[in-house]
Design an enzyme around this catalytic site. Structure first.
Site, short mmCIF file in Angstrom:
data_model
loop_
_atom_site.label_atom_id
_atom_site.label_comp_id
_atom_site.label_asym_id
_atom_site.label_seq_id
_atom_site.Cartn_x
_atom_site.Cartn_y
_atom_site.Cartn_z
N ASP A 1 0.73 -1.24 -0.02
CA ASP A 1 0.19 -0.13 -0.20
C ASP A 1 1.03 1.21 0.09
OD1 ASP A 1 -2.18 1.67 0.35
OD2 ASP A 1 -1.86 1.70 2.24
N SER A 2 0.22 2.57 -0.08
CA SER A 2 1.13 3.66 -0.02
C SER A 2 1.64 4.15 1.35
CB SER A 2 0.23 4.75 -0.64
OG SER A 2 -0.90 4.82 0.50
N GLY B 1 -3.11 8.74 -4.01
CA GLY B 1 -4.25 9.16 -4.44
C GLY B 1 -4.35 10.26 -5.40
N CYS C 1 -4.50 -1.71 -1.75
CA CYS C 1 -4.64 -0.21 -1.94
C CYS C 1 -5.76 -0.31 -3.19
CB CYS C 1 -3.39 0.36 -2.37
SG CYS C 1 -3.42 1.95 -2.91
N ASN C 2 -6.73 0.46 -3.04
CA ASN C 2 -7.57 0.66 -4.13
C ASN C 2 -7.28 1.63 -5.21
OD1 ASN C 2 -10.75 0.25 -3.46
ND2 ASN C 2 -9.44 0.48 -1.64
N THR C 3 -6.15 2.53 -4.89
CA THR C 3 -5.80 3.31 -5.88
C THR C 3 -4.81 2.64 -6.79
OG1 THR C 3 -5.76 5.31 -4.33
CG2 THR C 3 -4.39 5.32 -6.15
N GLU D 1 -2.56 9.45 7.59
CA GLU D 1 -0.95 9.14 7.70
C GLU D 1 -0.43 10.12 8.63
OE1 GLU D 1 1.10 6.99 6.20
OE2 GLU D 1 -0.44 5.92 5.22
N CYS E 1 -11.07 2.97 0.03
CA CYS E 1 -9.74 3.05 0.31
C CYS E 1 -9.26 2.40 1.55
CB CYS E 1 -9.50 4.70 0.48
SG CYS E 1 -7.82 4.84 1.05
N THR E 2 -8.14 1.70 1.60
CA THR E 2 -7.89 0.70 2.68
C THR E 2 -7.48 1.62 3.95
OG1 THR E 2 -5.60 0.25 1.79
CG2 THR E 2 -7.37 -1.31 1.27
N HIS E 3 -7.44 2.77 3.66
CA HIS E 3 -7.15 3.60 4.84
C HIS E 3 -8.44 4.14 5.82
CE1 HIS E 3 -3.35 4.80 3.17
NE2 HIS E 3 -2.84 5.22 4.16
#
Ligand code: DGL
Length: 272
Positions: free
Chosen positions: A13-14, A46, A76-78, A157, A189-191
């Site tokens: 992921d980011s 994103g 991560c969806n992005t 973040e 979004c996984t966040h």
């Protein structure tokens, strides 16, 4: 190429968002080792270009292949929207691949026919229209209403997941007319599972909030089982975390999710 069932699952992921999915995977599949990569040097993804997200994703997959990962999970969806096809072609038969969008779309077909559904996600995910294309292709009468919510990942973040600023930002986004009258909301979004309480409170628990974690973990289990790659050995699982740049938020969240001393290493994606 022979893939070994003892090899780890690679997850990326980011930043910290994918930890929500990694946590669900390790709870469902406690025998599995994982190698997690958070691209904290480039977060948020994103609002990056498609080309940039593809470059980060391929570079990370290279690193996960070097670690002999048997399956790579794009947590991560992005990146799932910008780089899934490219990553799939790149991996070939070297590792299995799971993203976070297809399992959700399959879940929608089973449970949400003929409903009006909301979607929130990053600019890249929403403007790619990928959920709408895949859900429309199901042809089960789901009407999707989307809103990009780009301020949420930076807030999370930066360590503001639990704060008044985040609560108010969520209120502003979810009050937009596009999300009126929805019957369920996809956290695209996984966040966002990290701020799910504020979202549930906004809707006063009256609509279903669809979060990918468990759904995706079951997809990982299904694919590993199909290819006879589930680790049956209960004695040897490990968790290793890499970040492209050290952040205290990452370390705190990794410790929180896995409630153990974690092995965290810095791994810059490119030498500068
Ligand atoms: N967790 C990523 C997602 O699911 C966040 C992307 C970002 O860094 O903006 O889209």
């Amino acid at each position: 190429m022979k893939i070994n069932s003892h090899n780890p699952i690679g997850i990326f992921d980011s930043g910290i968002g994918g930890l929500t999915v990694a946590n669900a995977v390790t709870r469902l599949l406690p025998n599995e080792s994982i190698v997690y990569f958070g691209d904290t040097a480039h977060t948020p993804w994103g609002d990056k270009s498609t080309a940039a997200i593809q470059a980060y994703s391929i570079r990370i997959c290279d690193m996960l292949l070097q670690q002999n990962c048997k399956l790579i999970l794009i947590a991560c969806n992005t990146a799932s929207s910008a780089a899934y096809e490219l990553v799939k072609e790149y991996l070939g038969n070297r590792a299995q691949l799971v993203d976070v969008i297809d399992p959700i779309v399959a879940h929608m077909r089973e449970h949400y026919a003929d409903k009006v559904i909301g979607l929130i996600g990053t600019k890249q995910t929403i403007s790619s229209n990928i959920y709408k294309k895949k859900i429309d292709a199901l042809n089960v009468g789901i009407q999707l209403q989307s809103v990009a919510t780009p301020l949420l990942v930076p807030l999370i973040e930066e360590g503001f997941a639990d704060s008044k600023i985040t609560e108010e930002t969520i209120r502003q986004y979810l009050s937009l007319p596009n999300l009126n009258n929805i019957e369920a909301l996809i956290l695209g979004c996984t966040h966002y599972p990290l701020i799910k309480n504020y979202i549930l409170n906004f809707y006063q628990h009256k609509i279903t909030i669809i979060d990918a974690c468990e759904i995706v973990a079951h997809s990982v289990q299904g694919l590993l089982s199909f290819h006879n790659l589930l680790n049956r050995d209960t004695s040897s699982h490990k968790k290793i975390f890499y970040v492209s740049d050290y952040t205290a938020t990452f370390e705190e969240h990794a410790k929180f999710f896995f409630s153990e001393a974690i092995h965290l290493e810095q791994y810059p994606l490119w030498d500068t």
